[in-house]
Design an enzyme around this catalytic site. Sequence first.
Site, mmCIF file in Angstrom:
data_model
loop_
_atom_site.group_PDB
_atom_site.id
_atom_site.type_symbol
_atom_site.label_atom_id
_atom_site.label_comp_id
_atom_site.label_asym_id
_atom_site.label_seq_id
_atom_site.Cartn_x
_atom_site.Cartn_y
_atom_site.Cartn_z
ATOM 1 N N PHE A 26 -9.902 -2.049 -32.243
ATOM 2 C CA PHE A 26 -10.597 -1.009 -33.016
ATOM 3 C C PHE A 26 -9.716 0.247 -33.176
ATOM 4 O O PHE A 26 -9.370 0.634 -34.302
ATOM 5 C CB PHE A 26 -11.929 -0.729 -32.308
ATOM 6 C CG PHE A 26 -12.530 0.608 -32.540
ATOM 7 C CD1 PHE A 26 -12.731 1.088 -33.823
ATOM 8 C CD2 PHE A 26 -12.932 1.390 -31.452
ATOM 9 C CE1 PHE A 26 -13.305 2.340 -34.024
ATOM 10 C CE2 PHE A 26 -13.503 2.624 -31.648
ATOM 11 C CZ PHE A 26 -13.681 3.101 -32.936
ATOM 12 N N LYS A 104 -5.432 -7.581 -15.256
ATOM 13 C CA LYS A 104 -4.051 -7.961 -15.578
ATOM 14 C C LYS A 104 -3.509 -7.124 -16.737
ATOM 15 O O LYS A 104 -2.356 -6.666 -16.702
ATOM 16 C CB LYS A 104 -3.986 -9.448 -15.930
ATOM 17 C CG LYS A 104 -4.096 -10.357 -14.728
ATOM 18 C CD LYS A 104 -3.947 -11.797 -15.175
ATOM 19 C CE LYS A 104 -3.827 -12.726 -13.987
ATOM 20 N NZ LYS A 104 -3.823 -14.146 -14.407
ATOM 21 N N TYR A 158 -12.402 -2.337 -14.675
ATOM 22 C CA TYR A 158 -11.878 -1.460 -15.725
ATOM 23 C C TYR A 158 -11.458 -0.108 -15.152
ATOM 24 O O TYR A 158 -10.297 0.276 -15.261
ATOM 25 C CB TYR A 158 -12.945 -1.276 -16.807
ATOM 26 C CG TYR A 158 -12.485 -0.511 -18.022
ATOM 27 C CD1 TYR A 158 -11.514 -1.046 -18.874
ATOM 28 C CD2 TYR A 158 -13.023 0.731 -18.337
ATOM 29 C CE1 TYR A 158 -11.093 -0.350 -20.006
ATOM 30 C CE2 TYR A 158 -12.607 1.428 -19.468
ATOM 31 C CZ TYR A 158 -11.652 0.884 -20.293
ATOM 32 O OH TYR A 158 -11.236 1.565 -21.407
#
Length: 328
Positions: A26, A104, A158
């Site tokens: 995005f 990762k 995250y």
Amino acid sequence: MTDPSSTSAGNPFDGRRVLVTGAAGFIGSHLCAALLARGARVIGVDNFLSGTRDNVAALTGAAGFELLERDIAEPLDVEAGLIINLACPASPVDYQRHPVETIKASVLGAMNLLELARRQGAVIVQASTSEIYGDPREHPQHESYWGHVNPVGARACYNESKRCAETMFATWRSQYGIDARIARLFNVYGPRMRANDGRVVSNFIVQALHGQDITVYGDGSQTRSFCFVDDIVDGLLRLAAAGSDAWGPVNLGNPQEITVAALARRIVALCGSRSALRFMPLPADDPVRRCPNIAVARATLAWQPQIDLDQGLSATIAWFQQQAGTAR
Ligand code: UDP
């Protein structure tokens, strides 16, 4: 505010080879278009986990644009003088569905790109996130705030790996002297968000346009501060073009704070929809309040958002209507 590409110093992107990771995502797709418009040669990299070829369809074949299917968790060798790292699943639904890939991409990806920057003497910009503040106890969040994060919580794949990436950027900078820079992005929205990525703005717009109930999690009193994608692209370009002393971390966000319930009502009104609000359970570790302090961005980058929430939402709604063929 002046455009960083039209200062007396000239256009810092003209003819420059820029590696954009997450190019088909995005934000990445908007950033690539902005760099191409400034005369850069753009090498876009994406593994298409959350990015799509549709996002960059308008750029494919454009002079100066090249798209490579690569995963930054693997070492890569691309010649570039500037690297902008946007490669990571970013919506809570996406990253909780792919937690290992998220770690990762954030940690191994940062290492591979920092080593690439080190070999080539490139400037490297990290798209970090307001998530590094966790569920903050300080409002609004200034860069000096260390955050309040659950290291084994639902969002940890995250926010903790993005925190680690920031540590790596700061460490490679201090130990190897590379020109590494960090921006912390706050709730970015705009055209090309995926309809099904689970984020609040895309969910509410799609629901309102289809006359479905608006799924407000919790009592809707939690707040966020939404920043239109064009403003974020402008901020990232300013950070990339700034002097190395302005390396950050710097918050990029719109301090216009709003509750999720108020956002729902705003979107329903702007869509001319009759959707009702349906209250549902709040996801684990959902931050209660989030709002950027942007004094550093104002002072070091002469940056502040130009697009207010109603303008940005209207542009985003128009784009979703066009996509769905639901324009009235
Ligand atoms: N949210 C909501 N309904 C939805 C999706 C999200 O009420 O359909 C809430 C979510 O619980 C959070 C806020 O909206 O409080 C922002 O969620 P999002 O996933 O967009 O981003 P976050 O800032 O949490 O990463």
